[in-house]
Scaffold this active site. Structure first.
Site, PDB file in Angstrom:
ATOM      1  CB  SER A  83      46.098  15.972  85.143  1.00  0.00           C
ATOM      2  OG  SER A  83      47.065  16.399  86.079  1.00  0.00           O
ATOM      3  CG  ASN A  84      44.120  16.056  91.157  1.00  0.00           C
ATOM      4  OD1 ASN A  84      42.977  15.611  91.099  1.00  0.00           O
ATOM      5  ND2 ASN A  84      44.793  16.144  92.295  1.00  0.00           N
ATOM      6  CB  SER A  96      56.433  14.253 100.402  1.00  0.00           C
ATOM      7  OG  SER A  96      55.659  13.466 101.264  1.00  0.00           O
ATOM      8  CB  ALA A  97      56.855  13.876 105.804  1.00  0.00           C
ATOM      9  CE1 TYR A 154      44.061  22.323 100.542  1.00  0.00           C
ATOM     10  CE2 TYR A 154      45.675  20.562 100.834  1.00  0.00           C
ATOM     11  CZ  TYR A 154      44.797  21.491 101.367  1.00  0.00           C
ATOM     12  OH  TYR A 154      44.655  21.586 102.726  1.00  0.00           O
ATOM     13  CE1 TYR A 188      53.651  12.215  95.559  1.00  0.00           C
ATOM     14  CE2 TYR A 188      53.855  11.349  97.786  1.00  0.00           C
ATOM     15  CZ  TYR A 188      53.723  12.415  96.926  1.00  0.00           C
ATOM     16  OH  TYR A 188      53.701  13.699  97.424  1.00  0.00           O
ATOM     17  CE  LYS A 209      56.323  14.713  95.472  1.00  0.00           C
ATOM     18  NZ  LYS A 209      56.186  15.962  94.722  1.00  0.00           N
ATOM     19  N   GLY A 238      51.586  -0.098 104.573  1.00  0.00           N
ATOM     20  CA  GLY A 238      52.536   0.987 104.321  1.00  0.00           C
ATOM     21  C   GLY A 238      52.456   2.132 105.316  1.00  0.00           C
ATOM     22  CG  ASP A 239      48.914   4.092 106.939  1.00  0.00           C
ATOM     23  OD1 ASP A 239      49.341   4.691 105.930  1.00  0.00           O
ATOM     24  OD2 ASP A 239      47.718   4.123 107.301  1.00  0.00           O
ATOM     25  NE  ARG A 242      50.728   9.469 108.902  1.00  0.00           N
ATOM     26  CZ  ARG A 242      50.793   8.297 109.539  1.00  0.00           C
ATOM     27  NH1 ARG A 242      51.060   8.254 110.840  1.00  0.00           N
ATOM     28  NH2 ARG A 242      50.623   7.168 108.880  1.00  0.00           N
TER      29      ARG A 242
HETATM   30  P1  NAD Z   1      47.279  18.761  93.534  1.00  0.00           P
HETATM   31  O1  NAD Z   1      47.044  17.523  92.749  1.00  0.00           O
HETATM   32  O2  NAD Z   1      46.099  19.482  94.075  1.00  0.00           O
HETATM   33  O3  NAD Z   1      48.150  19.794  92.671  1.00  0.00           O
HETATM   34  C1  NAD Z   1      49.065  19.378  91.683  1.00  0.00           C
HETATM   35  C2  NAD Z   1      48.757  20.170  90.435  1.00  0.00           C
HETATM   36  O4  NAD Z   1      49.662  19.805  89.397  1.00  0.00           O
HETATM   37  C3  NAD Z   1      47.337  19.917  89.884  1.00  0.00           C
HETATM   38  O5  NAD Z   1      46.718  21.154  89.673  1.00  0.00           O
HETATM   39  C4  NAD Z   1      47.564  19.158  88.566  1.00  0.00           C
HETATM   40  O6  NAD Z   1      46.564  19.439  87.613  1.00  0.00           O
HETATM   41  C5  NAD Z   1      48.948  19.660  88.174  1.00  0.00           C
HETATM   42  N1  NAD Z   1      49.738  18.734  87.347  1.00  0.00           N
HETATM   43  C6  NAD Z   1      49.925  17.407  87.538  1.00  0.00           C
HETATM   44  N2  NAD Z   1      50.734  16.900  86.584  1.00  0.00           N
HETATM   45  C7  NAD Z   1      51.080  17.942  85.764  1.00  0.00           C
HETATM   46  C8  NAD Z   1      51.873  18.060  84.612  1.00  0.00           C
HETATM   47  N3  NAD Z   1      52.477  16.993  84.073  1.00  0.00           N
HETATM   48  N4  NAD Z   1      51.999  19.272  84.021  1.00  0.00           N
HETATM   49  C9  NAD Z   1      51.369  20.356  84.538  1.00  0.00           C
HETATM   50  N5  NAD Z   1      50.581  20.302  85.634  1.00  0.00           N
HETATM   51  C10 NAD Z   1      50.448  19.114  86.253  1.00  0.00           C
HETATM   52  O7  NAD Z   1      48.294  18.391  94.720  1.00  0.00           O
HETATM   53  P2  NAD Z   1      48.763  19.251  95.961  1.00  0.00           P
HETATM   54  O8  NAD Z   1      48.241  18.592  97.197  1.00  0.00           O
HETATM   55  O9  NAD Z   1      48.523  20.692  95.748  1.00  0.00           O
HETATM   56  O10 NAD Z   1      50.324  18.927  95.929  1.00  0.00           O
HETATM   57  C11 NAD Z   1      51.250  19.793  95.301  1.00  0.00           C
HETATM   58  C12 NAD Z   1      52.632  19.177  95.388  1.00  0.00           C
HETATM   59  O11 NAD Z   1      52.955  18.938  96.758  1.00  0.00           O
HETATM   60  C13 NAD Z   1      52.739  17.814  94.679  1.00  0.00           C
HETATM   61  O12 NAD Z   1      53.996  17.747  94.056  1.00  0.00           O
HETATM   62  C14 NAD Z   1      52.646  16.831  95.823  1.00  0.00           C
HETATM   63  O13 NAD Z   1      53.330  15.619  95.525  1.00  0.00           O
HETATM   64  C15 NAD Z   1      53.344  17.586  96.947  1.00  0.00           C
HETATM   65  N6  NAD Z   1      52.918  17.141  98.284  1.00  0.00           N
HETATM   66  C16 NAD Z   1      51.600  17.106  98.594  1.00  0.00           C
HETATM   67  C17 NAD Z   1      51.209  16.639  99.848  1.00  0.00           C
HETATM   68  C18 NAD Z   1      49.740  16.547 100.206  1.00  0.00           C
HETATM   69  O14 NAD Z   1      49.411  15.776 101.116  1.00  0.00           O
HETATM   70  N7  NAD Z   1      48.854  17.305  99.574  1.00  0.00           N
HETATM   71  C19 NAD Z   1      52.167  16.220 100.790  1.00  0.00           C
HETATM   72  C20 NAD Z   1      53.514  16.289 100.432  1.00  0.00           C
HETATM   73  C21 NAD Z   1      53.880  16.756  99.169  1.00  0.00           C
HETATM   74  N1  UFG Z   2      43.536   7.367 107.940  1.00  0.00           N
HETATM   75  C1  UFG Z   2      42.434   6.673 108.387  1.00  0.00           C
HETATM   76  N2  UFG Z   2      41.343   6.591 107.572  1.00  0.00           N
HETATM   77  C2  UFG Z   2      41.306   7.161 106.336  1.00  0.00           C
HETATM   78  C3  UFG Z   2      42.457   7.873 105.882  1.00  0.00           C
HETATM   79  C4  UFG Z   2      43.559   7.936 106.711  1.00  0.00           C
HETATM   80  O1  UFG Z   2      42.431   6.149 109.493  1.00  0.00           O
HETATM   81  O2  UFG Z   2      40.281   7.036 105.641  1.00  0.00           O
HETATM   82  C5  UFG Z   2      44.705   7.496 108.833  1.00  0.00           C
HETATM   83  C6  UFG Z   2      45.970   6.867 108.277  1.00  0.00           C
HETATM   84  O3  UFG Z   2      46.029   5.501 108.611  1.00  0.00           O
HETATM   85  C7  UFG Z   2      47.056   7.717 108.950  1.00  0.00           C
HETATM   86  C8  UFG Z   2      46.401   9.107 109.069  1.00  0.00           C
HETATM   87  O4  UFG Z   2      44.999   8.878 108.962  1.00  0.00           O
HETATM   88  O5  UFG Z   2      47.288   7.242 110.249  1.00  0.00           O
HETATM   89  C9  UFG Z   2      46.827  10.065 107.959  1.00  0.00           C
HETATM   90  O6  UFG Z   2      46.626   9.443 106.697  1.00  0.00           O
HETATM   91  P1  UFG Z   2      46.675  10.282 105.333  1.00  0.00           P
HETATM   92  O7  UFG Z   2      46.359   9.348 104.227  1.00  0.00           O
HETATM   93  O8  UFG Z   2      45.844  11.517 105.437  1.00  0.00           O
HETATM   94  O9  UFG Z   2      48.184  10.788 105.264  1.00  0.00           O
HETATM   95  P2  UFG Z   2      49.552   9.997 105.240  1.00  0.00           P
HETATM   96  O10 UFG Z   2      50.339  10.434 106.437  1.00  0.00           O
HETATM   97  O11 UFG Z   2      49.343   8.552 105.064  1.00  0.00           O
HETATM   98  O12 UFG Z   2      50.231  10.543 103.915  1.00  0.00           O
HETATM   99  C10 UFG Z   2      50.124  11.920 103.492  1.00  0.00           C
HETATM  100  C11 UFG Z   2      50.163  11.945 101.971  1.00  0.00           C
HETATM  101  C12 UFG Z   2      51.512  11.468 101.497  1.00  0.00           C
HETATM  102  C13 UFG Z   2      52.578  12.329 102.140  1.00  0.00           C
HETATM  103  C14 UFG Z   2      52.465  12.266 103.634  1.00  0.00           C
HETATM  104  C15 UFG Z   2      53.468  13.167 104.290  1.00  0.00           C
HETATM  105  O13 UFG Z   2      49.151  11.110 101.432  1.00  0.00           O
HETATM  106  O14 UFG Z   2      51.593  11.621 100.118  1.00  0.00           O
HETATM  107  O15 UFG Z   2      51.156  12.669 104.028  1.00  0.00           O
HETATM  108  O16 UFG Z   2      53.427  14.421 103.727  1.00  0.00           O
HETATM  109  F1  UFG Z   2      53.778  11.870 101.774  1.00  0.00           F
END
Ligand code: NAD
Ligand code: UFG
Length: 340
Positions: free
Chosen positions: A34-35, A124-125, A11, A148, A152, A293-294, A230
């Site tokens: 993988s994703n 991540s936050a 993403y 997770y 980080k 955990g929220d 958030r």
């Molecule tokens: P995503 O899952 O869409 O992207 C991660 C990518 O890494 C995927 O394309 C997956 O196929 C690839 N991948 C996973 N394991 C691998 C491995 N062992 N070797 C090679 N490729 C691998 O996730 P995203 O939302 O794009 O997140 C990207 C990064 O940002 C992640 O490290 C995630 O933890 C971090 N992050 C994401 C969020 C969020 O809410 N999306 C918030 C904070 C931090």
């Molecule tokens: N929420 C709902 N219903 C849902 C999903 C979420 O009410 O179906 C609420 C949650 O309770 C929270 C808010 O929407 O109040 C945001 O929830 P998210 O799951 O979208 O996001 P989080 O803040 O819980 O966590 C996300 C990622 C974490 C990352 C964090 C900060 O999942 O990995 O943002 O970057 F660490």
């Protein structure tokens, strides 16, 4: 300059790849899919009008990485690859430590061997745990409530240790708040596997009719309307933060830790209303118990990013919802729908 983008088919990686190419970087996308799907990269190629070097491989596999580093002269790595689902990490902690921590160890080892010592890492936050107050500054206490988040935290510490051992490493730790939205073309976006855990894709799938209603996890938090608050940040703004981090990385003498957020908190109900307006669709919801955990409120103080990177978020809640809707409406089945 050549940048290796691990997880570049995912993403945030796919959106960042566009801005890197537009900024004139040569990129190599490295992903184990993988994703992610190959379709995301095909669509990025269409947006930027050029082909992308794509290597299918795993960051835990030394041979896969050796092949890349010996075939290309790589100047810096943007490291997105990893697993990111909080709930899954509680069920499968070893997978998270293996992919995220061990994967990053192998990556750094091979980088070092090839004298490539510049890395921008996706933190991540979540590393702030349950913050004692908001807005959150980079020097707030750190903690984690799930594997997770711990992965980080450990990686951040590992990268700091690496810098202590060898100060020629240039390291930027970017702590993302809540990435949402999609590229304005509506051709790439977030494509979660199965039932979305995160709010925005769940709202989008409800609006498009794939889910019958949204469960709002708790309406008795100490926030303006009782639902969780958030800091939602548009994925293109987040992508721009990475390009800005590369601008400064060459001259770093210490590990930089930077929040990427907007500084504005929105509640779940604020997001539902904004999405309904952007999409013209109803988003039915029910109030459900709090999710374990929220936290009540989590939003950034983004002033350090402005000072150090000259970066600030430009896109607001309307654009986040409009772009997310365009992607969802055009691709109700994500990348599994028809190929473009
Ligand atoms: P995503 O899952 O869409 O992207 C991660 C990518 O890494 C995927 O394309 C997956 O196929 C690839 N991948 C996973 N394991 C691998 C491995 N062992 N070797 C090679 N490729 C691998 O996730 P995203 O939302 O794009 O997140 C990207 C990064 O940002 C992640 O490290 C995630 O933890 C971090 N992050 C994401 C969020 C969020 O809410 N999306 C918030 C904070 C931090
Ligand atoms: N929420 C709902 N219903 C849902 C999903 C979420 O009410 O179906 C609420 C949650 O309770 C929270 C808010 O929407 O109040 C945001 O929830 P998210 O799951 O979208 O996001 P989080 O803040 O819980 O966590 C996300 C990622 C974490 C990352 C964090 C900060 O999942 O990995 O943002 O970057 F660490």
């Amino acid at each position: 300059m050549t940048i290796l983008v691990t997880g570049g088919a995912g993403y945030i990686g796919s959106h960042t790849s566009i801005l890197l190419i537009e900024a004139g970087y040569d990129i190599i996308v490295f992903d184990n899919f993988s994703n992610a799907s190959h379709e995301s990269i095909k669509r990025v190629e269409k947006i930027v009008g050029q082909s992308i070097t794509l290597i299918e491989g795993d960051i835990r596999n030394r041979t896969d990485l050796e092949n890349v580093f010996s075939s290309y002269s790589i100047d810096a790595v943007i490291h997105f690859a990893g697993l990111k689902a909080v709930g899954e990490s509680v069920e499968k902690p070893l997978s998270y430590y293996d992919n995220n921590i061990y994967g990053t160890m192998v990556l750094c080892e091979i980088m070092s061997k090839h004298n490539c010592k510049s890395i921008v890492f996706s933190s991540s936050a979540t590393v702030y745990g349950d913050p004692h107050t908001t807005p959150i500054k980079e020097d707030f206490p750190l903690s984690a409530t799930n594997p997770y988040g711990r992965s980080k935290l450990f990686i951040e510490e590992m990268l700091r240790d690496l810098h202590i051992s060898d100060s020629s490493w240039k390291i930027v730790l970017l702590r993302y708040f809540n990435p949402v939205g999609a590229h304005s073309s509506g051709t790439i976006g977030e494509d979660p596997n199965g039932i979305p855990n995160n709010l925005m894709p769940f709202i989008a799938q409800t609006a498009v009719g794939k889910r019958s209603y949204l469960s709002i996890f708790g309406d008795d938090y100490d926030t303006h309307d009782g639902t969780g608050v958030r800091d939602y940040i548009h994925v293109m703004d987040l992508a721009d933060g990475h390009v800005k981090a590369l601008n400064i990385i060459k001259n770093l003498s210490k590990v930089m830790t930077i929040n990427l957020g907007t500084g504005t908190g929105y509640s779940v109900l604020d997001m539902v209303k904004a999405f309904e307006k952007a999409s013209g669709k109803k988003v039915p919801y029910q109030i459900a118990p709090r999710r374990a955990g929220d936290v009540a409120k989590c939003f950034a103080d983004p002033s350090y990013a402005k000072k150090i990177l000259g970066w600030e978020a430009k896109k607001g809640i309307v654009q986040m919802c409009e772009d997310s809707w365009r992607w969802q409406a055009n691709n109700p089945d994500g990348y599994k729908g028809k190929s473009i």
